[in-house]
Enzyme design. Sequence first.
Site, short mmCIF file in Angstrom:
data_model
loop_
_atom_site.label_atom_id
_atom_site.label_comp_id
_atom_site.label_asym_id
_atom_site.label_seq_id
_atom_site.Cartn_x
_atom_site.Cartn_y
_atom_site.Cartn_z
NE ARG A 1 -1.97 -1.74 3.55
CZ ARG A 1 -2.41 -2.00 4.78
NH1 ARG A 1 -3.64 -1.66 5.12
NH2 ARG A 1 -1.62 -2.57 5.67
CE LYS B 1 0.65 -2.27 9.48
NZ LYS B 1 -0.58 -2.60 10.23
CE1 TYR C 1 -5.82 2.16 10.20
CE2 TYR C 1 -4.63 1.78 8.14
CZ TYR C 1 -5.83 1.95 8.83
OH TYR C 1 -7.01 1.92 8.14
CG HIS D 1 -2.41 -1.02 15.04
ND1 HIS D 1 -3.75 -1.14 15.30
CD2 HIS D 1 -2.29 -0.92 13.69
CE1 HIS D 1 -4.43 -1.12 14.17
NE2 HIS D 1 -3.57 -0.97 13.18
CD GLU E 1 -4.11 2.98 15.27
OE1 GLU E 1 -3.21 2.92 16.13
OE2 GLU E 1 -3.92 3.44 14.14
CG ASP F 1 -20.30 -8.12 19.76
OD1 ASP F 1 -19.54 -7.78 18.85
OD2 ASP F 1 -20.48 -7.43 20.79
CB SER G 1 -19.24 -13.21 23.31
OG SER G 1 -17.92 -13.54 23.70
CB VAL H 1 -12.10 -8.94 19.90
CG1 VAL H 1 -12.44 -8.10 21.12
CG2 VAL H 1 -12.92 -10.22 19.88
CB VAL I 1 -8.72 -9.79 11.87
CG1 VAL I 1 -8.61 -8.47 11.13
CG2 VAL I 1 -9.19 -10.90 10.91
CG ASP J 1 -2.05 -4.58 13.08
OD1 ASP J 1 -0.86 -4.91 13.08
OD2 ASP J 1 -2.68 -4.29 12.07
CB VAL K 1 -0.68 -11.76 7.98
CG1 VAL K 1 -0.03 -10.64 7.17
CG2 VAL K 1 -0.12 -13.11 7.56
CG ASN L 1 1.35 -6.35 6.27
OD1 ASN L 1 1.55 -7.48 6.67
ND2 ASN L 1 2.04 -5.81 5.29
CG MET L 2 -4.39 -10.28 7.39
SD MET L 2 -5.89 -10.86 8.23
CE MET L 2 -6.86 -11.43 6.83
#
Length: 367
Positions: A15, A75, A94, A96, A118, A197, A219, A238, A266, A269, A297, A299-300
């Site tokens: 990206r 990133k 981003y 994180h 984010e 959830d 959940s 989450v 997912v 990060d 991963v 940075n999917m």
Amino acid sequence: MIIGVPRETKPEEYRVGLLPVGAAELVSHGHTVLVQRHAGEGSGYADDHYVRAGATLVDEPAEVFTAAEMIVKVKEPQPHEVAMLRQGQVVFTYFHFAADRDLTLGCLEKRIAAVAYETLAVDGKLPLLTPMSEVAGRMAIQQGAKYLERPQEGRGILLSGVPGVEPAKVTVLGGGIVGANAAKVAAGLGANVVIMDIDLDRLRYLDDVMPANVRTIHSNPESVAWHCCNSDLVVGAVLIPGARSPVLVPKTMLKDMRDGSVIVDVGVDQGGCVETTQPTTHAEPTYVIDGVVHYCVTNMPGAVGRTSTQALCHATQPWAVQLANSQGDLPALIANHPAFASALNMIDGRVTHPGVAAAHDLEHQPL
């Protein structure tokens, strides 16, 4: 302002932080845009696209970081990039921070103004995280389906099944943007899907809009354990904005999960919602613990650079223009545009976001 766009250096990251049309808009506001050569090639944007937009090309990342008053990236700054940051520089990307103490301390030491995609919040929503959450949620299913194949150490299961053979069971932990997109794609492929959830209103909404092969489950530790241990694919989706993800799947649960089942976390990060989550790359995306394949991963969306760059930059561009037009006066900008207060994670050596402070036991000092 002088705005710098470096080429991303995180492994297999394709990206770029600014589209040529975005560079043209910033130039039209009187700003200077420096773009490192080949920064856009992974997304299909050649150097001459940026030149025609009015940007200036530079050869080395040091030229970008040294000259620019504001850095626009995708990133988090990598260690060699942190070394090039300087006091007062505005970095829009981003971060994180909650999952990376070294990055947090490094940026604090450099006394930059860290404005994080984010955590920027508007009316309870995260408009700069949403597009990448949509991409990552959809990718989670196609990657999960791939790693369920036996050559990838999976169970050897076709997600959709075939007539006479039961489809895979998919459990999605989290009903936000990532989770909803993952559930939608998994359901479209014919899997039996459970989305979990703690927000009952969100579950009611998802129950209304999802197809019949998606069930919503509240959940709690018991329900999470039962569904994960009876699933072929588990998607961790989450998010607590700016903070570390809560651990919903402890390591002890893995021994009760199906051999060859797959976890796609997912939220890696932000630390991930699986205790055994460790960051991986597209070059080496998976590892196996207790027979369970982990795909983590960080940075999917970087793998689908063109789609992701367009989706991301369409969202970030208006905010980048406001940041640039502020001439670096963030207190004045926040006074006029309060959403930037949520995006500002640190400034002048102070942690201004409560989630980042809590994650690393640092003092929270609001602007």
